[in-house]
Enzyme design. Structure first.
Site, PDB file in Angstrom:
ATOM      1  N   LYS A 105       0.832  -1.206   0.000  1.00  0.00           N
ATOM      2  CA  LYS A 105       0.000   0.000   0.000  1.00  0.00           C
ATOM      3  C   LYS A 105       0.875   1.268   0.000  1.00  0.00           C
ATOM      4  O   LYS A 105       2.112   1.160   0.029  1.00  0.00           O
ATOM      5  CB  LYS A 105      -0.934  -0.043   1.207  1.00  0.00           C
ATOM      6  CG  LYS A 105      -1.945  -1.194   1.145  1.00  0.00           C
ATOM      7  CD  LYS A 105      -2.885  -1.202   2.338  1.00  0.00           C
ATOM      8  CE  LYS A 105      -3.908  -2.322   2.235  1.00  0.00           C
ATOM      9  NZ  LYS A 105      -4.867  -2.321   3.368  1.00  0.00           N
ATOM     10  N   ARG A 179      -2.044 -14.466   3.286  1.00  0.00           N
ATOM     11  CA  ARG A 179      -2.950 -13.815   4.228  1.00  0.00           C
ATOM     12  C   ARG A 179      -2.534 -14.113   5.677  1.00  0.00           C
ATOM     13  O   ARG A 179      -2.663 -13.263   6.558  1.00  0.00           O
ATOM     14  CB  ARG A 179      -4.398 -14.216   3.956  1.00  0.00           C
ATOM     15  CG  ARG A 179      -4.899 -13.662   2.612  1.00  0.00           C
ATOM     16  CD  ARG A 179      -6.386 -13.882   2.400  1.00  0.00           C
ATOM     17  NE  ARG A 179      -7.163 -13.147   3.395  1.00  0.00           N
ATOM     18  CZ  ARG A 179      -7.419 -11.842   3.340  1.00  0.00           C
ATOM     19  NH1 ARG A 179      -6.946 -11.112   2.339  1.00  0.00           N
ATOM     20  NH2 ARG A 179      -8.149 -11.265   4.265  1.00  0.00           N
ATOM     21  N   THR A 185      -6.260  -7.574  10.134  1.00  0.00           N
ATOM     22  CA  THR A 185      -6.416  -6.260   9.499  1.00  0.00           C
ATOM     23  C   THR A 185      -5.918  -5.136  10.405  1.00  0.00           C
ATOM     24  O   THR A 185      -5.254  -4.202   9.950  1.00  0.00           O
ATOM     25  CB  THR A 185      -7.891  -6.023   9.123  1.00  0.00           C
ATOM     26  OG1 THR A 185      -8.326  -7.094   8.276  1.00  0.00           O
ATOM     27  CG2 THR A 185      -8.070  -4.705   8.406  1.00  0.00           C
ATOM     28  N   ARG A 196       1.917  -7.086   9.298  1.00  0.00           N
ATOM     29  CA  ARG A 196       1.187  -5.935   9.843  1.00  0.00           C
ATOM     30  C   ARG A 196       1.582  -5.641  11.290  1.00  0.00           C
ATOM     31  O   ARG A 196       1.600  -4.484  11.707  1.00  0.00           O
ATOM     32  CB  ARG A 196      -0.315  -6.177   9.709  1.00  0.00           C
ATOM     33  CG  ARG A 196      -0.801  -6.054   8.268  1.00  0.00           C
ATOM     34  CD  ARG A 196      -2.216  -6.545   8.081  1.00  0.00           C
ATOM     35  NE  ARG A 196      -2.680  -6.286   6.710  1.00  0.00           N
ATOM     36  CZ  ARG A 196      -3.726  -6.878   6.164  1.00  0.00           C
ATOM     37  NH1 ARG A 196      -4.429  -7.778   6.851  1.00  0.00           N
ATOM     38  NH2 ARG A 196      -4.083  -6.584   4.923  1.00  0.00           N
ATOM     39  N   ASN A 206      -2.081  -0.423   7.040  1.00  0.00           N
ATOM     40  CA  ASN A 206      -1.643  -1.738   7.529  1.00  0.00           C
ATOM     41  C   ASN A 206      -0.744  -2.463   6.520  1.00  0.00           C
ATOM     42  O   ASN A 206      -0.744  -3.678   6.428  1.00  0.00           O
ATOM     43  CB  ASN A 206      -2.834  -2.596   7.927  1.00  0.00           C
ATOM     44  CG  ASN A 206      -3.789  -2.863   6.768  1.00  0.00           C
ATOM     45  OD1 ASN A 206      -3.557  -2.406   5.646  1.00  0.00           O
ATOM     46  ND2 ASN A 206      -4.859  -3.596   7.038  1.00  0.00           N
ATOM     47  N   HIS A 209      -1.881  -5.642   1.104  1.00  0.00           N
ATOM     48  CA  HIS A 209      -3.163  -6.267   0.783  1.00  0.00           C
ATOM     49  C   HIS A 209      -2.914  -7.660   0.216  1.00  0.00           C
ATOM     50  O   HIS A 209      -1.866  -7.926  -0.390  1.00  0.00           O
ATOM     51  CB  HIS A 209      -3.894  -5.402  -0.252  1.00  0.00           C
ATOM     52  CG  HIS A 209      -5.034  -6.086  -0.942  1.00  0.00           C
ATOM     53  ND1 HIS A 209      -6.304  -6.139  -0.419  1.00  0.00           N
ATOM     54  CD2 HIS A 209      -5.083  -6.758  -2.127  1.00  0.00           C
ATOM     55  CE1 HIS A 209      -7.096  -6.794  -1.245  1.00  0.00           C
ATOM     56  NE2 HIS A 209      -6.383  -7.189  -2.293  1.00  0.00           N
TER      57      HIS A 209
END
Length: 386
Positions: A105, A179, A185, A196, A206, A209
């Site tokens: 991000k 993931r 999240t 994260r 965070n 993605h």
């Protein structure tokens, strides 16, 4: 490794169907490459003649890390393209190996290298990589599963506010593995050691993605890396002006040092990465790109072969200071072509830290100030357009 696995490796071999261009007869030879994991030895079978072309021997640089469909392997200066593999080899080496889409991000460029290092240490292969600026339509489509959530406009504003880096990652059960590596999240609740938890600030910022399903993986890979009418759907960000070229060579990806080199560049005083993409070359591409070194540098042919032996990352670099000559500045950061010399004279240079030999010296950098834009154009204006 347990006893059963050791026994299996001792007796077993991995079998690949290959193609090799034979310049003497201007023809493609079909070959079989047998790789013996017990001692990292290789045997080459001529399919047409039905006999060994090369008897079992250890070859430096050939190991399980670069035995992937689509890769080139260098066997005594002959390039073999791995086209397919035997069913048992596929089951053993590539069982449940799949791709996922990941995206870094809009975070500080100084953190990009840390994220890439994290990814490679977790055992992922990077198959595609590209920096981009997301438009509103793509961002809304990407987060459509949050439609109706009151924070949706804030998320879209953030994700379109700066540069992102898209990645295709390959590993066993890649979607779930990535993931799990991301963590919750909200970084506050993420498990220790997850990305994260290590680098995230809050639920919005965070770090990265990850797609949730095979359907969304396929969709995002197409949107990020796909083409329409020979033009990238999501444009490369190269400016093609006041720039220099950097190539992070294939051996660096195998060694897992991509993140360290990206961080080295991003934290340098005057340089920043303005565009990046992942490419592959055949031998003719490599010879064309390195043509300036033909008949000048003794390692010319070996340099060309090295650039065909796997994926590499091409970058456009620019200077933060318009008064700095970006080509010369990056050459200083890279250090001498010979990493051993670099370790003596410039021990903190990129090649001194991550290079192995004059050929496997981690990075290519533009030599002449007038060639910076030309080399960047070669990748982002010619090779990038299908």
């Amino acid at each position: 490794m347990d006893e059963d696995r050791r026994t299996y490796d001792y007796f077993d071999k991995y079998t690949f169907l290959c193609e090799m261009y034979d310049s003497e007869v201007d023809d493609i030879k079909e070959l079989v490459l047998n790789f013996f994991p017990f001692d990292n030895s290789v045997q080459i079978i001529d399919v047409e003649k039905g006999k060994a072309m090369i008897r079992r021997v250890q070859i430096k640089g050939v190991d399980k890390r670069n035995l992937h469909i689509g890769n080139m392997v260098n066997i005594f200066s002959k390039l073999l393209l791995l086209k397919d593999c035997a069913p048992l080899t596929r089951k053993t080496l590539f069982n449940n190996v799949k791709s996922t889409f990941a995206m870094i991000k809009p975070i500080s460029p100084a953190l990009h290298g840390k994220v890439l290092t994290f990814i490679m240490k977790k055992g992922f292969r990077i198959l595609q990589m590209k920096n981009a600026k997301l438009g509103l339509d793509l961002a809304r489509n990407m987060y459509r599963h949050l439609s109706g959530v009151k924070e949706m406009p804030i998320i879209i504003d953030y994700i379109t506010s700066g540069e992102v880096i898209g990645l295709e990652l390959e590993a066993e059960d890649a979607i779930n593995k990535w993931r799990a590596c991301l963590g919750a999240t909200d970084p506050k609740y993420a498990a220790p050691g997850t990305l994260r938890k290590l680098l995230g600030e809050d639920m919005l910022r965070n770090v990265a993605h990850g797609s949730e399903t095979e359907e969304t993986v396929k969709e995002m890979l197409h949107n990020f890396f796909g083409y329409e009418n020979g033009i990238p759907i999501l444009p490369y960000r190269a400016t093609l002006k006041d720039c220099t070229c950097c190539i992070i060579k294939p051996h660096v990806l195998l060694d897992g040092n991509v993140g360290s080199i990206v961080e080295h560049i991003a934290t340098s005083k005057n340089l920043y990465i303005s565009a990046q993409g992942m490419f592959t070359f055949d031998i003719n591409d490599a010879r064309e790109f390195y043509e300036i070194y033909s008949g000048v540098v003794p390692e010319y042919e070996a340099m060309c072969i090295e650039l065909t032996e796997g994926r590499f990352i091409a970058m456009e670099l620019k200077s933060k200071d318009p008064n700095v000559n970006v080509v010369c500045e990056f050459r200083k950061l890279c250090g001498p072509r010979d990493p051993d010399l670099g370790r003596q004279l410039y021990p903190e240079s990129i090649r001194a830290l991550y290079g192995k030999t004059t050929v496997q010296n981690a990075v290519h950098c533009t030599d002449l100030p007038e060639d910076g834009e030309l080399e960047v154009e070669y990748f982002f204006k010619l090779i990038a357009l299908k």
